[in-house]
Scaffold this motif. Structure first.
Motif, PDB file in Angstrom:
ATOM      1  N   ASP A   9       0.847  -1.191   0.000  1.00  0.00           N
ATOM      2  CA  ASP A   9       0.000   0.000   0.000  1.00  0.00           C
ATOM      3  C   ASP A   9       0.880   1.237   0.000  1.00  0.00           C
ATOM      4  OD1 ASP A   9       0.756   0.691   2.619  1.00  0.00           O
ATOM      5  OD2 ASP A   9      -0.889  -0.443   3.501  1.00  0.00           O
ATOM      6  N   GLY A  13       2.996   3.229   6.567  1.00  0.00           N
ATOM      7  CA  GLY A  13       3.892   2.176   7.022  1.00  0.00           C
ATOM      8  C   GLY A  13       3.643   1.825   8.482  1.00  0.00           C
ATOM      9  N   VAL A  14       4.395   0.830   8.959  1.00  0.00           N
ATOM     10  CA  VAL A  14       4.259   0.369  10.341  1.00  0.00           C
ATOM     11  C   VAL A  14       5.531   0.749  11.089  1.00  0.00           C
ATOM     12  CG1 VAL A  14       3.868  -1.644  11.816  1.00  0.00           C
ATOM     13  CG2 VAL A  14       2.877  -1.597   9.516  1.00  0.00           C
ATOM     14  N   MET A  18       6.176  -1.064  16.469  1.00  0.00           N
ATOM     15  CA  MET A  18       4.833  -1.672  16.416  1.00  0.00           C
ATOM     16  C   MET A  18       4.807  -2.988  15.665  1.00  0.00           C
ATOM     17  SD  MET A  18       2.205   1.453  15.733  1.00  0.00           S
ATOM     18  CE  MET A  18       1.218   0.415  14.665  1.00  0.00           C
ATOM     19  N   ILE A  22       1.447  -5.596  16.098  1.00  0.00           N
ATOM     20  CA  ILE A  22       0.278  -5.540  15.214  1.00  0.00           C
ATOM     21  C   ILE A  22      -0.406  -6.886  15.046  1.00  0.00           C
ATOM     22  CG2 ILE A  22       1.004  -3.475  13.957  1.00  0.00           C
ATOM     23  CD1 ILE A  22       1.959  -5.286  11.692  1.00  0.00           C
ATOM     24  N   TYR A  27      -5.064  -5.620  19.385  1.00  0.00           N
ATOM     25  CA  TYR A  27      -4.192  -4.449  19.268  1.00  0.00           C
ATOM     26  C   TYR A  27      -4.628  -3.662  18.034  1.00  0.00           C
ATOM     27  CZ  TYR A  27      -0.282  -1.362  18.600  1.00  0.00           C
ATOM     28  OH  TYR A  27       0.485  -0.231  18.431  1.00  0.00           O
ATOM     29  N   SER A  28      -5.021  -2.423  18.246  1.00  0.00           N
ATOM     30  CA  SER A  28      -5.470  -1.590  17.135  1.00  0.00           C
ATOM     31  C   SER A  28      -5.152  -0.132  17.417  1.00  0.00           C
ATOM     32  CB  SER A  28      -6.990  -1.750  16.951  1.00  0.00           C
ATOM     33  OG  SER A  28      -7.419  -0.897  15.896  1.00  0.00           O
ATOM     34  N   THR A  29      -4.793   0.588  16.359  1.00  0.00           N
ATOM     35  CA  THR A  29      -4.610   2.031  16.506  1.00  0.00           C
ATOM     36  C   THR A  29      -5.766   2.779  15.851  1.00  0.00           C
ATOM     37  OG1 THR A  29      -3.294   2.097  14.489  1.00  0.00           O
ATOM     38  CG2 THR A  29      -2.086   1.886  16.566  1.00  0.00           C
ATOM     39  N   GLY A  33     -11.287   0.075  15.192  1.00  0.00           N
ATOM     40  CA  GLY A  33     -10.664  -1.213  14.860  1.00  0.00           C
ATOM     41  C   GLY A  33     -10.871  -2.234  15.967  1.00  0.00           C
ATOM     42  N   MET A  34     -11.029  -3.474  15.560  1.00  0.00           N
ATOM     43  CA  MET A  34     -11.117  -4.554  16.558  1.00  0.00           C
ATOM     44  C   MET A  34      -9.749  -5.127  16.879  1.00  0.00           C
ATOM     45  SD  MET A  34     -14.479  -6.758  15.627  1.00  0.00           S
ATOM     46  CE  MET A  34     -14.068  -7.863  16.961  1.00  0.00           C
ATOM     47  N   GLY A  35      -8.796  -4.950  15.977  1.00  0.00           N
ATOM     48  CA  GLY A  35      -7.473  -5.529  16.213  1.00  0.00           C
ATOM     49  C   GLY A  35      -7.450  -7.031  16.013  1.00  0.00           C
ATOM     50  N   ILE A  36      -8.271  -7.494  15.113  1.00  0.00           N
ATOM     51  CA  ILE A  36      -8.394  -8.934  14.893  1.00  0.00           C
ATOM     52  C   ILE A  36      -7.846  -9.340  13.522  1.00  0.00           C
ATOM     53  CG2 ILE A  36     -10.177 -10.690  14.380  1.00  0.00           C
ATOM     54  CD1 ILE A  36      -9.552 -10.374  17.305  1.00  0.00           C
ATOM     55  N   GLY A  37      -7.880  -8.386  12.578  1.00  0.00           N
ATOM     56  CA  GLY A  37      -7.562  -8.722  11.182  1.00  0.00           C
ATOM     57  C   GLY A  37      -6.230  -9.445  11.009  1.00  0.00           C
ATOM     58  N   LEU A  38      -5.152  -8.857  11.480  1.00  0.00           N
ATOM     59  CA  LEU A  38      -3.838  -9.450  11.234  1.00  0.00           C
ATOM     60  C   LEU A  38      -3.607 -10.701  12.061  1.00  0.00           C
ATOM     61  CD1 LEU A  38      -1.678  -6.218  10.926  1.00  0.00           C
ATOM     62  CD2 LEU A  38      -2.353  -7.798   9.105  1.00  0.00           C
ATOM     63  N   LYS A  39      -4.155 -10.718  13.270  1.00  0.00           N
ATOM     64  CA  LYS A  39      -4.052 -11.916  14.118  1.00  0.00           C
ATOM     65  C   LYS A  39      -4.694 -13.110  13.394  1.00  0.00           C
ATOM     66  CE  LYS A  39      -4.200 -14.409  18.023  1.00  0.00           C
ATOM     67  NZ  LYS A  39      -2.997 -14.923  18.660  1.00  0.00           N
TER      68      LYS A  39
HETATM   69  N1  LIG Z   1      -1.288  -1.468   6.000  1.00  0.00           N
HETATM   70  C1  LIG Z   1      -1.028  -0.961   7.208  1.00  0.00           C
HETATM   71  N2  LIG Z   1      -0.289   0.167   7.359  1.00  0.00           N
HETATM   72  C2  LIG Z   1       0.003   0.666   8.576  1.00  0.00           C
HETATM   73  N3  LIG Z   1      -0.410   0.106   9.750  1.00  0.00           N
HETATM   74  C3  LIG Z   1      -1.177  -0.999   9.648  1.00  0.00           C
HETATM   75  C4  LIG Z   1      -1.513  -1.596   8.401  1.00  0.00           C
HETATM   76  N4  LIG Z   1      -2.264  -2.702   8.634  1.00  0.00           N
HETATM   77  C5  LIG Z   1      -2.370  -2.773   9.963  1.00  0.00           C
HETATM   78  N5  LIG Z   1      -1.726  -1.777  10.577  1.00  0.00           N
HETATM   79  C6  LIG Z   1      -1.627  -1.534  12.035  1.00  0.00           C
HETATM   80  O1  LIG Z   1      -1.840  -2.777  12.683  1.00  0.00           O
HETATM   81  C7  LIG Z   1      -2.935  -2.653  13.587  1.00  0.00           C
HETATM   82  C8  LIG Z   1      -3.628  -3.983  13.697  1.00  0.00           C
HETATM   83  O2  LIG Z   1      -4.209  -4.310  12.439  1.00  0.00           O
HETATM   84  P1  LIG Z   1      -5.418  -5.327  12.405  1.00  0.00           P
HETATM   85  O3  LIG Z   1      -5.828  -5.491  10.962  1.00  0.00           O
HETATM   86  O4  LIG Z   1      -5.061  -6.551  13.182  1.00  0.00           O
HETATM   87  O5  LIG Z   1      -6.549  -4.597  13.230  1.00  0.00           O
HETATM   88  P2  LIG Z   1      -7.423  -3.333  12.808  1.00  0.00           P
HETATM   89  O6  LIG Z   1      -7.331  -3.097  11.317  1.00  0.00           O
HETATM   90  O7  LIG Z   1      -7.019  -2.203  13.707  1.00  0.00           O
HETATM   91  O8  LIG Z   1      -8.871  -3.819  13.179  1.00  0.00           O
HETATM   92  P3  LIG Z   1      -9.732  -4.971  12.441  1.00  0.00           P
HETATM   93  O9  LIG Z   1      -9.949  -6.023  13.479  1.00  0.00           O
HETATM   94  O10 LIG Z   1     -10.963  -4.272  12.047  1.00  0.00           O
HETATM   95  O11 LIG Z   1      -8.927  -5.490  11.260  1.00  0.00           O
HETATM   96  C9  LIG Z   1      -3.788  -1.544  12.988  1.00  0.00           C
HETATM   97  O12 LIG Z   1      -4.637  -0.961  13.959  1.00  0.00           O
HETATM   98  C10 LIG Z   1      -2.706  -0.581  12.502  1.00  0.00           C
HETATM   99  O13 LIG Z   1      -2.152   0.151  13.601  1.00  0.00           O
END
Ligand SMILES: Nc1ncnc2c1ncn2[C@@H]1O[C@H](COP(=O)(O)OP(=O)(O)OP(=O)(O)O)[C@@H](O)[C@H]1O
Ligand SMILES: [Mg+2]
Length: 99
Positions: A9, A13-14, A18, A22, A27-29, A33-39
């Motif tokens: 994207d 950036g990250v 963090m 992530i 964990y969400s910023t 956000g629920m902080g579930i997507g990446l997990k």
């Molecule tokens: N493409 C990205 N660029 C920068 N930071 C990101 C990116 N993707 C994720 N992050 C960081 O990682 C955190 C965790 O992402 P994650 O997808 O797990 O949860 P979320 O997007 O906050 O909530 P959701 O559960 O709705 O996905 C985000 O809140 C953000 O801080």
């Protein structure tokens, strides 16, 4: 042998501090956000014996986005049956055997 998928994207950036966090559950910023997507993504990838990572993309010293990648091993095809009589059935994948 692996199959790799990656997506980039052009966001912020990250931050280095963090990068490990992530993937933590809840964990969400983001404000909503629920902080579930990446997990969830990483759990699915690892359940297929794969790995997932992120790295930032730079233009000089400036972060201009990030790239998430995962790769999973190509499943070896197993022979079922007695070795002395040859395969009794069609080869099956690990996933098919697990079912
Ligand atoms: N493409 C990205 N660029 C920068 N930071 C990101 C990116 N993707 C994720 N992050 C960081 O990682 C955190 C965790 O992402 P994650 O997808 O797990 O949860 P979320 O997007 O906050 O909530 P959701 O559960 O709705 O996905 C985000 O809140 C953000 O801080
Ligand atoms: Mg998300």
């Amino acid at each position: 042998e692996v199959v790799e998928f990656s997506v980039r994207d052009s966001g912020n950036g990250v931050p280095d501090e963090m990068i490990e966090r992530i993937y933590e559950a809840f964990y969400s910023t983001k404000s909503e956000g629920m902080g579930i997507g990446l997990k969830l993504c990483r759990s699915i990838v690892e359940s297929h014996h794969g790995r997932m990572q992120v790295h930032n993309i730079y233009n000089g010293e400036e972060v201009v986005g990030c790239c998430f990648s995962f790769w999973i091993p190509v499943v070896s095809r197993l022979k079922v049956g007695d070795a002395s009589t040859g395969p009794a059935t069609e080869p099956v994948t690990d996933t098919e055997r697990a079912r």
